[in-house]
Write a protein that holds these residues in place. Structure first.
Motif, PDB file in Angstrom:
ATOM      1  N   ASP A  27       0.855  -1.187   0.000  1.00 52.51           N
ATOM      2  CA  ASP A  27       0.000   0.000   0.000  1.00 52.51           C
ATOM      3  C   ASP A  27       0.892   1.238   0.000  1.00 52.51           C
ATOM      4  N   VAL A  28       0.428   2.301  -0.677  1.00 49.80           N
ATOM      5  CA  VAL A  28       1.238   3.517  -0.819  1.00 49.80           C
ATOM      6  C   VAL A  28       0.427   4.740  -0.403  1.00 49.80           C
ATOM      7  N   ILE A  29       1.060   5.623   0.373  1.00 49.73           N
ATOM      8  CA  ILE A  29       0.494   6.925   0.719  1.00 49.73           C
ATOM      9  C   ILE A  29       1.404   7.992   0.130  1.00 49.73           C
ATOM     10  N   GLU A  30       0.850   8.835  -0.723  1.00 44.76           N
ATOM     11  CA  GLU A  30       1.623   9.939  -1.305  1.00 44.76           C
ATOM     12  C   GLU A  30       1.628  11.101  -0.313  1.00 44.76           C
ATOM     13  N   VAL A  31       2.815  11.638  -0.032  1.00 44.42           N
ATOM     14  CA  VAL A  31       2.958  12.706   0.956  1.00 44.42           C
ATOM     15  C   VAL A  31       3.442  13.965   0.259  1.00 44.42           C
ATOM     16  N   ALA A  32       2.712  15.068   0.425  1.00 41.73           N
ATOM     17  CA  ALA A  32       3.052  16.322  -0.248  1.00 41.73           C
ATOM     18  C   ALA A  32       4.293  16.955   0.378  1.00 41.73           C
ATOM     19  N   ALA A  33       4.965  17.776  -0.398  1.00 44.21           N
ATOM     20  CA  ALA A  33       6.112  18.530   0.113  1.00 44.21           C
ATOM     21  C   ALA A  33       5.643  19.496   1.195  1.00 44.21           C
ATOM     22  N   GLY A  34       6.526  19.772   2.144  1.00 46.42           N
ATOM     23  CA  GLY A  34       6.173  20.717   3.198  1.00 46.42           C
ATOM     24  C   GLY A  34       7.063  20.600   4.408  1.00 46.42           C
TER      25      GLY A  34
END
Length: 289
Positions: A218-225
């Motif tokens: 499973d993959v969770i995309e994490v935004a820059a920040g």
């Protein structure tokens, strides 16, 4: 933040019989609804929605006992479309229906109006750093589990225990980005932090944005920040949970940052063989307040 929470409480008090647009109110207070709800529930010990319900039923109880209006009028006055819906909410707070309370004068469980104050004690030294991270991915094994505030979460414990030992080693070898090592990830958390509400828990690792993840993960995309990273060491999970609570009671009220939407991540840096003690990093997504 303390001032914003007190203004929120005052707004609730002035409009108890109305529908609330907490997103618009948060904008007026210079913050976000997500951060406002998370800070409220952490400091008040209850979700914002529960506080509103308790205050409505506290004020409504006075009308019920006074007996100068029928129950449907009282229900409408306090934001309910029917006496049945009002009766369910009333019973959930007071433990008795409005008809019983009107007859007997009780029982009543009142909710006082909250007032938030910042006390400076320095009781929880916080080893913190701020990290600006490009977008990355979290890959591993995910499950929907209920939120547990204190102690070991048995649902997460069972999820991890069901993974073969060689899978932990495989995951660890895949990780190529910060936070390093095997990670405990909480995503899609109820902004009110309601005990028992569902969240997505992922046991996995961090990958660079362009690193492919195996198809079986499973993959969770994490935004820059930006991320606030809190280092903890001591009895596990108590020390970690105490620090997590202290971010709301001490760190956020006294620092120019607020929570932004995104997963919270725990990286276990070192631990005892029986996991009774551990050194961890708690990663929380933040933005300038």
């Amino acid at each position: 933040m303390i001032s914003a929470l007190n203004r929120l409480v005052d707004h609730v008090e002035r409009h108890l019989g109305e529908e609330f647009d907490f997103g618009a109110l948060a904008g007026e207070l210079g913050t976000t609804e997500y951060h406002l709800r998370r800070m409220f529930s952490s400091l008040a010990g209850m979700p914002l929605s529960e506080y509103v319900r308790r205050r409505r039923m506290t004020v409504a109880a006075a009308d019920v006992v006074r007996g100068d209006a029928d129950l449907l009028d009282i229900a409408v006055r306090h934001g309910y479309g029917s006496s049945e819906a009002f009766g369910r909410a009333f019973r959930a707070v007071h433990g008795a229906g409005p008809g019983d309370v009107r007859r007997d004068g009780g029982p009543l469980r009142t909710q006082p109006q909250l007032r938030f104050r910042l006390t400076v004690e320095g009781s929880t030294p916080m080893d913190t750093r701020l990290v600006d991270r490009p977008a990355f991915r979290l890959a591993g094994h995910a499950a929907r589990v209920p939120l547990v505030h204190r102690g070991v979460n048995p649902h997460i414990q069972r999820h991890i225990a069901a993974l073969p030992q060689e899978e932990h080693a495989r995951l660890k070898a895949l990780g190529d980005s910060e936070p390093a090592g095997l990670l405990q990830v909480s995503d899609d958390v109820d902004p009110d932090g309601t005990e028992g509400s569902e969240l997505t828990y992922l046991h996995g690792v961090a990958l660079g944005r362009d690193t492919p993840a195996p198809d079986d993960l499973d993959v969770i995309e994490v935004a820059a920040g930006m991320w606030a990273v809190f280092r903890t060491a001591g009895p596990h999970p108590q020390t970690l949970q105490t620090t997590w609570a202290a971010t709301a009671t001490e760190w956020f009220p006294s620092n120019p940052w607020r929570l932004r939407s995104g997963p919270s991540i725990v990286a276990v840096l070192d631990r005892a063989a029986d996991f009774t003690t551990a050194t961890c990093e708690l990663w929380l997504p933040v933005e300038p307040a």
